[in-house]
Design an enzyme around this catalytic site. Sequence first.
Site, PDB file in Angstrom:
ATOM      1  N   LYS A  54       9.762  -6.658  -0.726  1.00 15.79           N
ATOM      2  CA  LYS A  54       8.799  -7.537  -1.421  1.00 15.79           C
ATOM      3  C   LYS A  54       8.952  -7.403  -2.933  1.00 15.79           C
ATOM      4  CE  LYS A  54       5.633  -7.253   2.488  1.00 15.79           C
ATOM      5  NZ  LYS A  54       4.432  -6.660   3.076  1.00 15.79           N
ATOM      6  N   GLN A  98      -0.485  -2.776   2.241  1.00 13.49           N
ATOM      7  CA  GLN A  98       0.596  -2.631   3.215  1.00 13.49           C
ATOM      8  C   GLN A  98       0.066  -1.924   4.466  1.00 13.49           C
ATOM      9  OE1 GLN A  98       3.701  -3.983   2.802  1.00 13.49           O
ATOM     10  NE2 GLN A  98       4.107  -3.357   4.900  1.00 13.49           N
ATOM     11  N   ASP A 121      -2.366 -12.092   1.706  1.00 13.51           N
ATOM     12  CA  ASP A 121      -1.968 -11.914   3.111  1.00 13.51           C
ATOM     13  C   ASP A 121      -2.863 -12.747   4.037  1.00 13.51           C
ATOM     14  OD1 ASP A 121       0.312 -10.408   3.338  1.00 13.51           O
ATOM     15  OD2 ASP A 121      -0.701  -8.469   3.454  1.00 13.51           O
TER      16      ASP A 121
END
Length: 288
Positions: A54, A98, A121
């Site tokens: 990422k 994460q 997200d």
Amino acid sequence: MTAILINGHAISTTVRKEVETSAVKFLHTYKIKPGLAIVIVGDNPSSQAYVNIKLKRCAEIGIHAELVQFETDEKLDVIIKVIDNLNCRKDIHGIIIQLPLPGNLNANTLIDRISPEKDVDGLHLANIGALHSNRAGIIPCTPKGILTLLKTLPVSLSGKSAVVIGRSLIVGKPMAALLLQENCTVTHIHSYSENWEKFTKEADIIVIAAGIPKLLHAHHIKEGAVVIDVGSTRIINDTGSSVFVGDIDSGVFQKAGYITPVPGGVGPMTVAHLLQNTVEAAWKQQNV
Ligand code: NAD
């Protein structure tokens, strides 16, 4: 029939180029780059590897990415304070945590602390609610990426019979909601479903996200179906190397019409749509 491979690498490159153009325009307009903060707790090697990809992709297209790293045993209230600070910063437009988190931390508590407009997200309760009530919100990256893949095919989604295998918050549930919005007739299968092959055998589209290698076989599908393999399980292959495999058996490649490979199918689309969500969030936060 041999299935046509859906090239996630190539399609994700196109998406990233579009996002790069938008990120450059944002920089010229506001004199700052779109900014993403990635919060990681502990030293899970797989999480570290995903985070590195990422960070690399952000740097390539002009997104400022910041890693916020905590020790495995960090206290919840310390992480919450950092999230509160990121929520207030004008140079950070997206925040992700994460996953998975160490067992002592509740993911929902931390995710729901992120401002919904920075939750790139798409896992905040407000964004989940928006998706399931057809309102504008941020859509989780993997199902958003899969929809982009499906829309490149010469197959109309409306009216088709779709089966989603897996009901996680990050893939299965939002995927089913998106397919429903596209006017598919959606059947949702999970680990308690009995005789699920009667549904997959009739399906025009199958999205499988179970994390179980070889769960779906050729005899489970109809000739010419579109099969999207989200599964990504690390195994040691016959030559002793560590590789990622999906959820489908190789025989499915001889019967499906279109299919995503692992690797090179869904994975690159997930990262590309994280970048897209971040740049879109940056524009929205300027009220554009
Ligand atoms: P999860 O473990 O949260 O969910 C798995 C789902 O599969 C569950 O809902 C469960 O009910 C269902 N399931 C399990 N066994 C089943 C069975 N025998 N029959 C039917 N359904 C069954 O996993 P997740 O986070 O949704 O991820 C699923 C897979 O997708 C994993 O391999 C993960 O690594 C992968 N993944 C890949 C990407 C990507 O970008 N490529 C992104 C997210 C997840």
